[in-house]
Design an enzyme around this catalytic site. Structure first.
Site, mmCIF file in Angstrom:
data_model
loop_
_atom_site.group_PDB
_atom_site.id
_atom_site.type_symbol
_atom_site.label_atom_id
_atom_site.label_comp_id
_atom_site.label_asym_id
_atom_site.label_seq_id
_atom_site.Cartn_x
_atom_site.Cartn_y
_atom_site.Cartn_z
ATOM 1 N N LYS A 102 0.824 -1.227 0.000
ATOM 2 C CA LYS A 102 0.000 0.000 0.000
ATOM 3 C C LYS A 102 0.846 1.260 0.000
ATOM 4 O O LYS A 102 0.480 2.284 -0.565
ATOM 5 C CB LYS A 102 -0.964 0.021 1.194
ATOM 6 C CG LYS A 102 -0.314 0.040 2.583
ATOM 7 C CD LYS A 102 -0.279 -1.317 3.188
ATOM 8 C CE LYS A 102 0.564 -1.442 4.418
ATOM 9 N NZ LYS A 102 0.452 -2.750 5.037
ATOM 10 N N ILE A 133 -9.402 -9.237 3.795
ATOM 11 C CA ILE A 133 -10.798 -8.846 3.507
ATOM 12 C C ILE A 133 -10.913 -8.447 2.036
ATOM 13 O O ILE A 133 -10.200 -7.557 1.580
ATOM 14 C CB ILE A 133 -11.241 -7.649 4.378
ATOM 15 C CG1 ILE A 133 -10.976 -7.926 5.854
ATOM 16 C CG2 ILE A 133 -12.688 -7.299 4.123
ATOM 17 C CD1 ILE A 133 -11.290 -6.750 6.766
ATOM 18 N N ASP A 198 -0.201 4.438 7.829
ATOM 19 C CA ASP A 198 -0.600 3.210 7.125
ATOM 20 C C ASP A 198 -2.087 3.298 6.739
ATOM 21 O O ASP A 198 -2.474 2.974 5.611
ATOM 22 C CB ASP A 198 -0.334 2.011 8.056
ATOM 23 C CG ASP A 198 -0.874 0.707 7.510
ATOM 24 O OD1 ASP A 198 -0.233 0.132 6.625
ATOM 25 O OD2 ASP A 198 -1.951 0.270 7.975
ATOM 26 N N LYS A 202 -3.997 3.458 2.970
ATOM 27 C CA LYS A 202 -5.087 2.553 2.589
ATOM 28 C C LYS A 202 -6.340 3.316 2.173
ATOM 29 O O LYS A 202 -6.998 2.961 1.182
ATOM 30 C CB LYS A 202 -5.398 1.606 3.748
ATOM 31 C CG LYS A 202 -4.264 0.602 3.994
ATOM 32 C CD LYS A 202 -4.428 -0.111 5.324
ATOM 33 C CE LYS A 202 -3.354 -1.161 5.553
ATOM 34 N NZ LYS A 202 -3.336 -1.688 6.926
#
Ligand code: NAP
Ligand code: HSE
Length: 443
Positions: A102, A133, A198, A202
Site C-alpha cells: 500500500k 478482507i 498506514d 489505505k
C-alpha cells in the site's frame, strides 16, 4: 499450460502465498496451473517457513522482473524502493503485477498504473488494503453500479488492537504499545501504524477506487492515536462511545444538496468517538472492517482479518488467479492503438485525473473536547458563550471529576464547521488557568 509466477519476497506474505501455491488441493482448480518459477530474497541463508528448491531462490531480484518465462510478478517485499522500480521494470517487460504494497501504491500509483495501462498489463492489489478482507475487487466490480457516498473503515489492526486493549483494561497508550511490541502485534518502529500513516495509504487507495480519480497522499488529513488517553476512553465510554482510528473517504454534497463531478472529497484519518450502537464500534482487536455506503445498495460492511500470512496471501493469490483466468481464456486479443492488449475495464485502473480534496477546516462534524480549568462559578457559562460566539452549538456539557484540583469539563458539540470550532478553541485556550488536553471528532 502453466503460468509462471515470480515472487519478490518470501517473508510473512511471500511465505503465505507460496504455501497456497504449493498446496492447491481443494482450492480453485486453476491453482494447479500456477508454478513458482523464481523467488527473490535478501538473504539465501535465512531459514524459510516454506520448502522450495534451493535453486528457485535468488538475491538477484532484477533477474526475476527480466525473466522472459515469468508471466506474473508478485511484489511482496514491501518498502518503496526497490519495490517501485522493480514493479515498473516488470511492467515494461510485459509482466502482470500483483502487490500487497500500500505504501508504494499510495505514493507511486499514478506512475505505476500509467505504465501498466500503456503496456497493457494488470496491476492488482487486493492485499494492500485490509489484508484478507476482499474490498478492492468488490469496489471495482461487485459495487461498480453504485454511486459511492462514503467509505468508513478500521483499516489498521495494530491501532485497533491498542485501542481495544486500552478500552478493556483502562491502560494508557504507552503501556499497551510496549506490550503489543513484545507480543509481536506492533512493529519495533510503530510510527506508520500509530501515527495513522498506514491507514492514510489505505484510505487513499480506497478513495481512488470509490470516487474514480487519483488521490494526492499529501492531501489526506492524518492524525494518529498517540494523543488518545485512558481518561478520554473512560469519558467516551460514559457518554456511550468507543474510540476508534477511523479512515474516512466521503463525497461532499454541494450546497444545493446534489452531488456532482465538481464535488470535493473528504479523505481523512483520525481517532473518532464512535457510538456504541454503530456497526464499527464492535470491531475489536486486530480485526479490520470497512463500511461502504452507496446508491442504491445502501450500507455494506466488510469484516475480517486485516493482516497475517494466511489472510494476506488469500488476497494475493486471488489476484494471481484473476490474472491467470484472463490469460487462460486469451483475453488479450483486442489491441490498443499502441499495439498492446486492451485491458478489462473492470479489473484495470484507468482514471487519470486527481480528485479535489476539501481542506480539513471545511469539515462539518461533531467534536469532543476535554477541558481542565479552575472550578470557579460561571466557568461553564463562559465556555458556552465563547463557543456560541464562534457559531459552535453544544450538544452536551458534563463536569464529572476533578484532576489535580482542576475541574474536568467534557463538551460534545452539534455538527459544526471545523474552522469555527478551532477558532473557538483558540480563544478558550487563552482563558486564564485553562487547558484543553484533548480534542477528538465524533461520528
Ligand atoms: P517481510 O516479512 O519483511 O518480508 C519481506 C520479504 O522481502 C523478505 O523475504 C525479504 O527477504 C524480501 N526483501 C525485502 N527487501 C528486499 C530486497 N531489497 N531484495 C530482495 N529481497 C528483499 O514483509 P511482509 O510482512 O511479508 O510484507 C510484505 C508486503 O506486504 C509489504 O508491502 C506489507 O506492507 C504488505 N502487507 C503485509 C501484511 C502482513 O500481515 N505482514 C498485510 C498486508 C500487506 P529476506 O527474507 O531475505 O529478508
Ligand atoms: N501494519 C498493518 C496493520 C498491517 O497493523 O494493520 C496490515 O497492513
Amino acid at each position: 499450460m502453466a503460468f509462471k509466477v515470480g515472487l519478490l519476497g518470501l517473508g510473512t506474505v511471500g511465505s503465505g502465498t507460496a504455501e497456497i501455491l504449493l498446496n492447491p488441493a481443494q482450492r480453485h482448480p486453476l491453482l494447479q496451473e500456477l508454478e513458482i518459477h523464481r523467488v527473490g530474497v535478501r538473504s539465501l541463508a535465512k531459514p524459510r517457513a516454506v520448502e522450495l528448491p534451493a535453486e528457485t531462490l535468488t538475491t538477484d531480484v532484477e533477474s526475476i522482473v527480466a525473466d522472459p518465462e515469468i508471466d506474473i510478478v508478485v511484489e511482496v517485499m514491501g518498502g518503496l524502493e526497490p519495490a517501485r522500480s522493480l514493479m515498473l521494470k516488470a511492467i515494461a517487460n510485459g509482466k502482470h503485477v500483483v502487490t500487497a504494497n500500500k505504501a508504494a501504491i499510495a505514493r507511486f500509483g499514478d506512475e505505476i498504473f500509467t505504465a501498466a495501462n500503456e503496456a497493457g498489463v494488470y496491476v492488482l492489489l487486493e492485499a494492500a488494503v485490509a489484508g484478507g478482507i476482499p474490498v478492492i475487487e468488490p469496489l471495482k466490480q461487485s459495487l461498480c453500479a453504485n454511486r459511492i457516498h462514503s467509505i468508513t473503515g478500521i483499516v489498521n489492526g495494530t491501532t485497533n488492537y491498542i485501542l481495544s486493549r486500552m478500552q478493556t483494561e483502562g491502560s494508557n497508550f504507552e503501556t499497551v504499545l510496549a506490550d503489543a511490541q513484545q507480543l509481536g502485534y506492533a512493529e519495533a518502529d510503530p510510527t506508520a501504524d500509530v501515527d495513522g500513516l498506514d491507514a492514510a495509504d489505505k484510505i487513499a487507495i480506497l478513495a481512488s477506487l470509490a470516487f474514480g480519480g487519483r488521490i494526492k497522499l499529501a492531501e489526506v488529513y492524518c492524525e494518529g492515536i498517540r494523543p488518545v488517553s485512558a481518561t478520554d476512553i473512560a469519558y467516551a465510554e460514559k457518554l456511550g462511545f468507543v474510540i476508534k482510528l477511523l479512515a474516512t473517504a466521503k463525497r461532499e454534497i454541494s450546497a444545493g444538496g446534489e452531488s456532482g463531478p465538481a464535488d470535493q472529497l473528504q479523505v481523512r484519518v483520525h481517532p473518532t468517538l464512535v457510538p456504541k450502537v454503530h456497526p464499527l464500534a464492535s470491531v475489536n482487536g486486530v480485526y479490520n472492517a470497512i463500511l461502504i455506503e452507496g446508491d442504491p445498495v445502501g450500507q455494506v460492511m466488510f469484516f475480517g482479518p486485516g493482516a497475517g500470512a494466511g489472510p494476506t496471501a488469500s488476497a494475493v493469490v486471488s489476484d494471481i488467479l484473476n490474472i491467470a483466468a484472463i490469460l487462460k481464456v486469451g483475453r488479450g486479443g483486442i489491441l490498443q492503438a499502441n499495439g498492446k492488449p486492451l485491458l478489462d475495464p473492470l479489473l484495470a485502473y484507468s482514471h487519470q485525473h486527481y480528485c479535489a480534496i476539501a481542506p480539513i477546516e471545511e469539515l462539518v462534524t461533531r467534536f469532543y473536547a476535554r477541558v481542565l480549568t479552575q472550578d470557579n462559578p460561571g466557568v461553564i457559562g463562559k465556555l458556552g458563550t465563547c463557543f456560541g460566539n464562534h457559531n459552535v452549538s453544544l450538544e452536551s456539557v458534563v463536569q464529572i471529576g476533578l484532576q489535580d484540583d482542576r475541574a474536568e469539563i467534557v463538551v460534545i458539540t452539534h455538527y459544526v464547521q471545523e474552522r469555527n470550532f478551532r477558532q473557538a478553541l483558540e480563544e478558550i485556550g487563552s482563558f486564564e488557568s485553562l487547558t484543553v488536553p484533548s480534542v477528538l471528532r465524533v461520528l
